[in-house]
Structure formats: C-alpha cells, structure tokens
Design a protein around this motif. Structure first.
Motif, PDB file in Angstrom:
ATOM      1  N   VAL A 162     -10.491   6.329  -1.964  1.00  0.00           N
ATOM      2  CA  VAL A 162      -9.844   4.818  -1.472  1.00  0.00           C
ATOM      3  C   VAL A 162      -8.932   4.991  -0.587  1.00  0.00           C
ATOM      4  O   VAL A 162      -7.881   5.479  -0.996  1.00  0.00           O
ATOM      5  CB  VAL A 162      -9.630   4.220  -2.903  1.00  0.00           C
ATOM      6  N   ILE A 163      -8.980   4.511   0.476  1.00  0.00           N
ATOM      7  CA  ILE A 163      -7.934   4.801   1.478  1.00  0.00           C
ATOM      8  C   ILE A 163      -7.095   3.586   1.379  1.00  0.00           C
ATOM      9  O   ILE A 163      -7.435   2.266   1.247  1.00  0.00           O
ATOM     10  CB  ILE A 163      -8.451   4.454   2.973  1.00  0.00           C
ATOM     11  N   ASN A 164      -5.813   3.897   0.867  1.00  0.00           N
ATOM     12  CA  ASN A 164      -4.682   3.358   0.267  1.00  0.00           C
ATOM     13  C   ASN A 164      -3.562   3.065   1.271  1.00  0.00           C
ATOM     14  O   ASN A 164      -3.271   4.041   1.746  1.00  0.00           O
ATOM     15  CB  ASN A 164      -4.468   3.512  -1.109  1.00  0.00           C
ATOM     16  N   ARG A 165      -2.790   2.184   1.290  1.00  0.00           N
ATOM     17  CA  ARG A 165      -1.460   2.045   2.012  1.00  0.00           C
ATOM     18  C   ARG A 165      -1.733   2.178   3.237  1.00  0.00           C
ATOM     19  O   ARG A 165      -0.626   2.757   4.246  1.00  0.00           O
ATOM     20  CB  ARG A 165      -0.578   3.127   1.312  1.00  0.00           C
ATOM     21  N   ARG A 166      -2.745   1.887   4.056  1.00  0.00           N
ATOM     22  CA  ARG A 166      -3.225   1.632   5.396  1.00  0.00           C
ATOM     23  C   ARG A 166      -2.125   0.654   6.038  1.00  0.00           C
ATOM     24  O   ARG A 166      -1.979  -0.256   5.401  1.00  0.00           O
ATOM     25  CB  ARG A 166      -4.513   1.211   5.623  1.00  0.00           C
ATOM     26  N   VAL A 167      -1.521   1.270   7.265  1.00  0.00           N
ATOM     27  CA  VAL A 167      -0.756   0.417   7.813  1.00  0.00           C
ATOM     28  C   VAL A 167      -1.469  -0.444   8.895  1.00  0.00           C
ATOM     29  O   VAL A 167      -2.209  -0.147   9.621  1.00  0.00           O
ATOM     30  CB  VAL A 167       0.463   1.050   8.733  1.00  0.00           C
ATOM     31  N   VAL A 168      -1.359  -1.825   8.628  1.00  0.00           N
ATOM     32  CA  VAL A 168      -2.151  -2.765   9.296  1.00  0.00           C
ATOM     33  C   VAL A 168      -1.950  -2.799  10.757  1.00  0.00           C
ATOM     34  O   VAL A 168      -0.858  -2.373  11.404  1.00  0.00           O
ATOM     35  CB  VAL A 168      -1.890  -4.049   8.991  1.00  0.00           C
ATOM     36  N   GLY A 169      -3.020  -2.765  11.416  1.00  0.00           N
ATOM     37  CA  GLY A 169      -2.704  -2.800  13.222  1.00  0.00           C
ATOM     38  C   GLY A 169      -3.086  -1.497  13.791  1.00  0.00           C
ATOM     39  O   GLY A 169      -2.663  -1.233  14.782  1.00  0.00           O
ATOM     40  N   THR A 170      -3.174  -0.411  12.882  1.00  0.00           N
ATOM     41  CA  THR A 170      -3.033   0.918  13.309  1.00  0.00           C
ATOM     42  C   THR A 170      -4.527   1.528  13.408  1.00  0.00           C
ATOM     43  O   THR A 170      -5.395   1.243  12.511  1.00  0.00           O
ATOM     44  CB  THR A 170      -2.141   1.853  12.514  1.00  0.00           C
ATOM     45  N   ALA A 187     -16.169   7.789   0.793  1.00  0.00           N
ATOM     46  CA  ALA A 187     -14.784   6.956   0.864  1.00  0.00           C
ATOM     47  C   ALA A 187     -15.605   5.303   0.917  1.00  0.00           C
ATOM     48  O   ALA A 187     -16.527   4.860   1.790  1.00  0.00           O
ATOM     49  CB  ALA A 187     -14.253   7.207   2.560  1.00  0.00           C
ATOM     50  N   LEU A 188     -14.935   4.787  -0.114  1.00  0.00           N
ATOM     51  CA  LEU A 188     -15.361   3.244  -0.167  1.00  0.00           C
ATOM     52  C   LEU A 188     -14.931   2.495   1.107  1.00  0.00           C
ATOM     53  O   LEU A 188     -14.137   2.819   1.963  1.00  0.00           O
ATOM     54  CB  LEU A 188     -14.606   2.573  -1.241  1.00  0.00           C
ATOM     55  N   GLN A 189     -15.912   1.521   1.688  1.00  0.00           N
ATOM     56  CA  GLN A 189     -15.427   0.711   2.680  1.00  0.00           C
ATOM     57  C   GLN A 189     -14.208  -0.252   2.552  1.00  0.00           C
ATOM     58  O   GLN A 189     -13.757  -0.543   3.445  1.00  0.00           O
ATOM     59  CB  GLN A 189     -16.704  -0.271   3.048  1.00  0.00           C
ATOM     60  N   ALA A 190     -14.189  -0.769   1.107  1.00  0.00           N
ATOM     61  CA  ALA A 190     -13.110  -1.455   0.986  1.00  0.00           C
ATOM     62  C   ALA A 190     -11.737  -0.643   0.997  1.00  0.00           C
ATOM     63  O   ALA A 190     -11.585   0.137   0.339  1.00  0.00           O
ATOM     64  CB  ALA A 190     -13.439  -2.062  -0.576  1.00  0.00           C
ATOM     65  N   GLU A 191     -10.630  -1.025   1.705  1.00  0.00           N
ATOM     66  CA  GLU A 191      -9.403  -0.148   2.183  1.00  0.00           C
ATOM     67  C   GLU A 191      -8.375  -1.588   1.681  1.00  0.00           C
ATOM     68  O   GLU A 191      -8.395  -2.505   1.380  1.00  0.00           O
ATOM     69  CB  GLU A 191      -9.342   0.062   3.315  1.00  0.00           C
ATOM     70  N   VAL A 192      -7.248  -0.847   1.103  1.00  0.00           N
ATOM     71  CA  VAL A 192      -6.092  -1.552   0.801  1.00  0.00           C
ATOM     72  C   VAL A 192      -5.094  -1.121   1.518  1.00  0.00           C
ATOM     73  O   VAL A 192      -4.594   0.015   1.754  1.00  0.00           O
ATOM     74  CB  VAL A 192      -5.817  -1.159  -0.504  1.00  0.00           C
ATOM     75  N   SER A 193      -4.343  -1.942   2.106  1.00  0.00           N
ATOM     76  CA  SER A 193      -3.533  -2.000   3.151  1.00  0.00           C
ATOM     77  C   SER A 193      -1.914  -1.993   2.535  1.00  0.00           C
ATOM     78  O   SER A 193      -1.749  -2.447   1.348  1.00  0.00           O
ATOM     79  CB  SER A 193      -3.499  -3.074   4.175  1.00  0.00           C
ATOM     80  N   GLN A 194      -0.911  -1.323   3.224  1.00  0.00           N
ATOM     81  CA  GLN A 194       0.312  -1.587   2.715  1.00  0.00           C
ATOM     82  C   GLN A 194       1.087  -2.863   3.013  1.00  0.00           C
ATOM     83  O   GLN A 194       1.147  -3.338   4.314  1.00  0.00           O
ATOM     84  CB  GLN A 194       1.227  -0.475   3.721  1.00  0.00           C
ATOM     85  N   ARG A 195       1.254  -3.646   1.918  1.00  0.00           N
ATOM     86  CA  ARG A 195       1.704  -4.796   2.137  1.00  0.00           C
ATOM     87  C   ARG A 195       3.051  -4.961   1.207  1.00  0.00           C
ATOM     88  O   ARG A 195       2.993  -4.768   0.157  1.00  0.00           O
ATOM     89  CB  ARG A 195       0.734  -5.842   1.727  1.00  0.00           C
ATOM     90  N   ILE A 196       3.768  -5.927   1.721  1.00  0.00           N
ATOM     91  CA  ILE A 196       4.919  -6.031   0.704  1.00  0.00           C
ATOM     92  C   ILE A 196       4.917  -7.069  -0.351  1.00  0.00           C
ATOM     93  O   ILE A 196       5.502  -6.610  -1.446  1.00  0.00           O
ATOM     94  CB  ILE A 196       5.983  -7.026   1.634  1.00  0.00           C
ATOM     95  N   VAL A 197       3.873  -7.670  -0.519  1.00  0.00           N
ATOM     96  CA  VAL A 197       3.454  -8.183  -1.818  1.00  0.00           C
ATOM     97  C   VAL A 197       3.197  -7.468  -2.710  1.00  0.00           C
ATOM     98  O   VAL A 197       3.520  -7.682  -4.083  1.00  0.00           O
ATOM     99  CB  VAL A 197       2.363  -9.444  -1.626  1.00  0.00           C
ATOM    100  N   PHE A 198       2.581  -6.307  -2.759  1.00  0.00           N
ATOM    101  CA  PHE A 198       2.392  -5.104  -3.780  1.00  0.00           C
ATOM    102  C   PHE A 198       3.926  -4.924  -4.392  1.00  0.00           C
ATOM    103  O   PHE A 198       3.800  -4.814  -5.544  1.00  0.00           O
ATOM    104  CB  PHE A 198       1.642  -4.089  -3.205  1.00  0.00           C
TER     105      PHE A 198
END
Length: 233
Positions: A162-170, A187-198
C-alpha cells in the motif's frame, strides 16, 4: 493453536455458525510507514459499514491503544474494540478472536522478528505500507522474505503493498509504483496521501471521516477498504 481449540472451531463451523472473520495484518519492518494510521482507519471504515471489527495492537509501543484511550477520554463512541496483543502467541489467539468478528485488523510491530512471524501466521492478508521513496521500497525486502517463509506454512496467505503518505501533486508515487512492479506481490491501486487531517484526527482520538466526512482522506480510506475486500474474495 492446540488440537482441542482446532476441534472446537471445526465443531462450531459444522453446526452452521458463521465462518471466522478475515484477519488483516499491517506489517513493515521500517518505522514511520503509517501502519497505525492505516490500521485504525481501515478498522473504522469496516465498522462504519456495519461490520464487527476488532483491532489488535501488536506493536509494543502501543500506539493504537493510545489512540483508543484518547478516543475514550474525549467521549467519542467506540466504533470497535482495541486490544493489546504484543506477544508471539498472536497466531494462536487471533483466529479465536476472529470467530466473534467480521474483520480482525492487526497493527503490527516494527522489527520484532518473532512477533512479526506470529502476525504473519495469523493473517489472511498482509498489507505492507510503504512511503513513496526508494529507501522504503528497499527496506520492504525483509518483510517480503518473511512472507515467503510464512507461505511455507500458510500457502493461502495473500499480500499486497500500500503506497502511503504520498505527497499530493508529485510524481514520486508513480516512481515508487514502478519500483514495486518487480516485487512478488501487487501494489494496490488505492493509495493514501499525506494529509493534515490524519494527524489532526489521530491526536484527538478520531478518524478522518469523523472530522470531515467528505474529505479526500476519507475517500482514499474508503477506496483502500474496498480494495482490501476485493483481495479477500
């Protein structure tokens, strides 16, 4: 699991009792991959869908337990049970817990070999969170080897990155996905980005969809939960 316990499970299943729930372990030998954030949010997503969920904190640091304690102190409703189980008998105890749940989510340990192996032997599916960097991809090799060893005893064990903490826009996430293409697991197609809300939600003992139900983070977790369900079919 003892032979008596195994016989007990088989008896209950033969009597028409619901089959055991699925056990999902989040494991990575490299710290900072975001295992606890994904574990608490995946468990929350399943619970919000009406599933019976138990989260097992198998990390000696007890981060998921800390999160649950903050949640209780702030008066939030309990979405699912969180229990500490940081011991190498996990593979014996988790299947028994799964008899009373639809999903058991294990927040795995960092670099505790015996405990990680026990979590692998307990799991139906292993998720390996990796941050989008070459260092994280390289560091995942130890976990890949541990899964290969576990499959000797559990050939049905499934695994995915699982690709996690991906920086949006890179483009770093795409580069990491390309690097993972050579691995023996998808690698799952669903990725989770680095976001302040987490970060904000965890500090308050809450989940992203509770803070902002329609936010991008909530949608990403929902997509990840759906991808996990599809892998378990």
């Amino acid at each position: 699991m003892s032979s008596a316990e195994s016989e007990g499970i088989e008896y209950r299943l033969s009597e028409g009792v619901k089959p055991p729930g699925k056990v999902i372990a989040l494991l990575n030998q490299k710290g900072g991959a975001g295992k606890t954030t994904l574990a608490t949010h995946l468990a929350g997503e399943f619970a919000m869908q009406g599933q019976r969920v138990t989260l097992l904190d198998a990390d000696p640091q007890g981060s998921a337990l800390d999160w649950a304690q903050r949640r209780a102190q702030s008066g939030q409703d309990r979405l699912y049970g969180v229990f500490g189980l940081a011991r190498d008998s996990l593979h014996q105890e988790a299947p028994l817990i799964a008899l009373q749940a639809d999903f058991v989510v294990i927040d795995g340990p960092p670099r505790v070999a015996a405990l990680a192996r026990s979590a692998l032997l307990a799991a139906d599916l292993v998720l390996i969170p990796v941050q989008p960097s070459a260092y994280d991809v390289w560091a995942s090799q130890e976990m890949v080897q541990l899964i290969a060893e576990a499959r000797v005893f559990r050939p049905q064990l499934r695994a995915a990155f699982v690709i996690n903490r991906r920086v949006v826009g890179t483009v770093i996430g795409r580069e990491s996905r390309a690097a993972l293409a050579d691995q023996p697991f998808p690698a799952l197609q669903a990725e989770v980005s680095q976001r302040i809300v987490f970060a904000d939600s965890v500090a308050a003992g809450r989940l992203a969809f509770e803070v902002a139900p329609s936010c991008a983070a909530a949608r990403e977790i929902a997509a990840l939960a759906q991808a996990v369900r599809e892998m378990l079919l």
